[in-house]
Design a protein around this motif. Structure first.
Motif, PDB file in Angstrom:
ATOM      1  N   ASP A 213       0.810  -1.224   0.000  1.00 42.76           N
ATOM      2  CA  ASP A 213       0.000   0.000   0.000  1.00 42.76           C
ATOM      3  C   ASP A 213       0.845   1.276   0.000  1.00 42.76           C
ATOM      4  OD1 ASP A 213      -1.490   2.249   1.544  1.00 42.76           O
ATOM      5  OD2 ASP A 213      -3.083   0.843   1.030  1.00 42.76           O
ATOM      6  N   GLY A 214       0.487   2.204  -0.896  1.00 46.18           N
ATOM      7  CA  GLY A 214       1.228   3.463  -0.992  1.00 46.18           C
ATOM      8  C   GLY A 214       1.179   4.298   0.266  1.00 46.18           C
ATOM      9  N   GLY A 215       0.117   4.097   1.079  1.00 45.15           N
ATOM     10  CA  GLY A 215      -0.013   4.883   2.295  1.00 45.15           C
ATOM     11  C   GLY A 215       1.007   4.557   3.361  1.00 45.15           C
ATOM     12  N   VAL A 216       1.743   3.460   3.199  1.00 47.86           N
ATOM     13  CA  VAL A 216       2.761   3.100   4.188  1.00 47.86           C
ATOM     14  C   VAL A 216       3.830   4.185   4.280  1.00 47.86           C
ATOM     15  CG1 VAL A 216       4.601   1.441   4.724  1.00 47.86           C
ATOM     16  CG2 VAL A 216       2.370   0.623   3.954  1.00 47.86           C
TER      17      VAL A 216
ATOM     18  N   ILE B 131      -7.098  10.390   6.025  1.00 40.16           N
ATOM     19  CA  ILE B 131      -6.462   9.432   6.933  1.00 40.16           C
ATOM     20  C   ILE B 131      -7.250   9.304   8.221  1.00 40.16           C
ATOM     21  CG2 ILE B 131      -4.374   8.913   8.261  1.00 40.16           C
ATOM     22  CD1 ILE B 131      -2.854  10.625   6.165  1.00 40.16           C
ATOM     23  N   GLY B 132      -7.661  10.437   8.767  1.00 41.15           N
ATOM     24  CA  GLY B 132      -8.358  10.419  10.042  1.00 41.15           C
ATOM     25  C   GLY B 132      -7.413  10.106  11.187  1.00 41.15           C
ATOM     26  N   GLY B 133      -7.977   9.815  12.341  1.00 40.48           N
ATOM     27  CA  GLY B 133      -7.186   9.514  13.527  1.00 40.48           C
ATOM     28  C   GLY B 133      -8.083   8.934  14.594  1.00 40.48           C
ATOM     29  N   PRO B 134      -7.501   8.350  15.645  1.00 41.10           N
ATOM     30  CA  PRO B 134      -8.323   7.721  16.690  1.00 41.10           C
ATOM     31  C   PRO B 134      -9.184   8.747  17.420  1.00 41.10           C
ATOM     32  CG  PRO B 134      -6.013   7.842  17.351  1.00 41.10           C
ATOM     33  CD  PRO B 134      -6.062   8.239  15.914  1.00 41.10           C
ATOM     34  N   GLU B 135     -10.461   8.416  17.553  1.00 38.22           N
ATOM     35  CA  GLU B 135     -11.403   9.246  18.291  1.00 38.22           C
ATOM     36  C   GLU B 135     -12.287   8.345  19.146  1.00 38.22           C
ATOM     37  OE1 GLU B 135     -13.697  11.879  15.918  1.00 38.22           O
ATOM     38  OE2 GLU B 135     -11.971  13.021  15.185  1.00 38.22           O
ATOM     39  N   PRO B 136     -12.721   8.831  20.300  1.00 39.64           N
ATOM     40  CA  PRO B 136     -13.636   8.022  21.122  1.00 39.64           C
ATOM     41  C   PRO B 136     -14.880   7.670  20.331  1.00 39.64           C
ATOM     42  CG  PRO B 136     -12.819   9.910  22.353  1.00 39.64           C
ATOM     43  CD  PRO B 136     -12.401  10.125  20.929  1.00 39.64           C
ATOM     44  N   GLN B 137     -15.393   6.451  20.535  1.00 38.18           N
ATOM     45  CA  GLN B 137     -16.542   5.975  19.792  1.00 38.18           C
ATOM     46  C   GLN B 137     -17.741   5.772  20.709  1.00 38.18           C
ATOM     47  OE1 GLN B 137     -16.261   5.431  16.303  1.00 38.18           O
ATOM     48  NE2 GLN B 137     -14.285   6.410  16.645  1.00 38.18           N
ATOM     49  N   GLY B 138     -18.919   5.635  20.093  1.00 43.12           N
ATOM     50  CA  GLY B 138     -20.118   5.281  20.828  1.00 43.12           C
ATOM     51  C   GLY B 138     -20.803   6.468  21.460  1.00 43.12           C
TER      52      GLY B 138
ATOM     53  N   LEU C 197      -2.013   7.268  13.327  1.00 42.64           N
ATOM     54  CA  LEU C 197      -1.100   8.265  13.894  1.00 42.64           C
ATOM     55  C   LEU C 197       0.230   8.266  13.149  1.00 42.64           C
ATOM     56  CD1 LEU C 197      -1.770   7.739  17.713  1.00 42.64           C
ATOM     57  CD2 LEU C 197      -2.494   9.665  16.292  1.00 42.64           C
ATOM     58  N   CYS C 198       0.717   7.077  12.796  1.00 46.49           N
ATOM     59  CA  CYS C 198       1.962   7.000  12.009  1.00 46.49           C
ATOM     60  C   CYS C 198       1.783   7.688  10.661  1.00 46.49           C
ATOM     61  CB  CYS C 198       2.361   5.539  11.802  1.00 46.49           C
ATOM     62  SG  CYS C 198       2.957   4.698  13.282  1.00 46.49           S
ATOM     63  N   MET C 199       0.649   7.415  10.013  1.00 44.15           N
ATOM     64  CA  MET C 199       0.391   8.017   8.704  1.00 44.15           C
ATOM     65  C   MET C 199       0.246   9.526   8.804  1.00 44.15           C
ATOM     66  SD  MET C 199      -2.230   5.142   7.173  1.00 44.15           S
ATOM     67  CE  MET C 199      -2.480   5.947   5.583  1.00 44.15           C
TER      68      MET C 199
ATOM     69  N   THR D  76       2.528  12.198   6.869  1.00 44.02           N
ATOM     70  CA  THR D  76       1.881  13.198   6.019  1.00 44.02           C
ATOM     71  C   THR D  76       2.323  14.611   6.375  1.00 44.02           C
ATOM     72  OG1 THR D  76      -0.051  11.804   5.629  1.00 44.02           O
ATOM     73  CG2 THR D  76      -0.348  14.171   5.345  1.00 44.02           C
ATOM     74  N   LYS D  77       2.428  14.922   7.656  1.00 43.93           N
ATOM     75  CA  LYS D  77       2.871  16.258   8.064  1.00 43.93           C
ATOM     76  C   LYS D  77       4.267  16.553   7.531  1.00 43.93           C
ATOM     77  CE  LYS D  77       0.054  16.535  12.253  1.00 43.93           C
ATOM     78  NZ  LYS D  77       0.048  16.523  13.748  1.00 43.93           N
TER      79      LYS D  77
END
Length: 288
Positions: A172-175, A196-203, A226-228, A232-233
């Motif tokens: 995958d190119g996103g690596v 890409i997004g990122g971790p967010e609380p769910q529910g 988070l790595c991606m 990207t930055k």
């Protein structure tokens, strides 16, 4: 209704990032670009961005791609049945590769008719970004057959088996290059779409759950995001776009394409904001 293209408008270079199902939000951005009458001069795509770029460069409109996405992922049982048919059949393959799918077979099963099959046949130049696994570097494909290049670009580790492209192993190119602003050709204004997004609380009461540990799978997926984001930055610091668009898609899981309608609805909810950001970018260009 699409606004007629003015010769004074900038030629857009559109960089479409990777993010799995979240990348269906690219379709909303494309729809706004079409409405504003902005000419797309070139495209660069990573993973799902490469797939959407393939559609654009083959002459599909945003409306057509929306209809295709919604129809393709309408019936979860049908999607599961297609995927099951593509599982490895031989024990030797299962033993070495596990249940990883063949990315090119997935494209053949799910992509619509009418797509260009070679880069020369495209109506708009497209750069497909992959990762050269043993070369430890990003790789850009702009010539030859398209489907193998797209297959390499979407070969997410654990999900798809690595692809062989021009005698080399690719994933995958996103690596290494999740948002390929540096892979674009000649254009006047670079527009980048980050899904890409990122971790967010769910529910329920998600905003109050920031101190609750994620599940094992959530932590793996979130850490990957988070790595991606970090990659990207760094990449955008070297190749900054004129306009950066980040649709509200962080709450969607990368592999849940059955949420296609919800992803598009979420992106559509920011349609006016996307239009304003693009219009501001055009205004800055015209004032140069």
């Amino acid at each position: 209704m699409t606004t007629p293209v003015s010769p004074d408008l900038p030629r857009i270079g559109l960089a479409l990032g990777g993010g799995g199902a979240r990348g269906l939000a690219h379709i909303t951005v494309l729809d706004v670009i079409e409405e504003l009458g902005l000419p797309v001069a070139c495209l660069a795509g990573t993973s799902i961005g490469a797939i959407i770029g393939w559609g654009i460069a083959s002459g599909f409109s945003a409306r057509q791609m929306r209809e295709i996405a919604l129809e393709t992922f309408l019936d979860g049982r049908e999607v599961a049945a297609r995927a099951w048919k593509m599982r490895p059949k031989r024990w030797s393959v299962l033993r070495t590769m596990g249940m990883q799918l063949d990315a090119e077979a997935v494209l053949k099963a799910f992509m619509p008719d009418g797509l260009a099959q070679t880069f020369d046949a495209l109506s708009t130049p497209l750069s497909v970004v992959t990762t050269d696994y043993y070369g430890w570097t990003t790789h850009t494909v702009t010539a030859g057959p398209i489907r193998p290049a797209i297959a390499a670009s979407i070969a997410i580790p654990f999900v798809f088996k690595p692809a062989i492209l021009n005698g080399r192993v690719h994933v995958d190119g996103g690596v290494v290059n999740p948002l390929p602003t540096g892979a674009l050709g000649a254009c006047d204004m670079v527009v980048a779409v980050d899904v890409i997004g990122g971790p967010e609380p769910q529910g329920e009461n998600a905003g109050e759950r920031a101190d609750e540990p994620p599940s094992q799978m959530e932590s793996i997926l979130g850490a990957t995001q988070l790595c991606m984001q970090t990659i990207t930055k760094a990449h955008l610091a070297q190749h900054p776009p004129d306009v950066l668009i980040t649709p509200p898609i962080a709450n969607f899981q990368a592999l849940n394409f059955l949420k296609a309608r919800e992803v598009l609805t979420a992106a559509d909810g920011k349609r006016d904001e996307i239009k304003r950001v693009l219009a501001d970018g055009v205004e800055r260009y015209l004032k140069r």
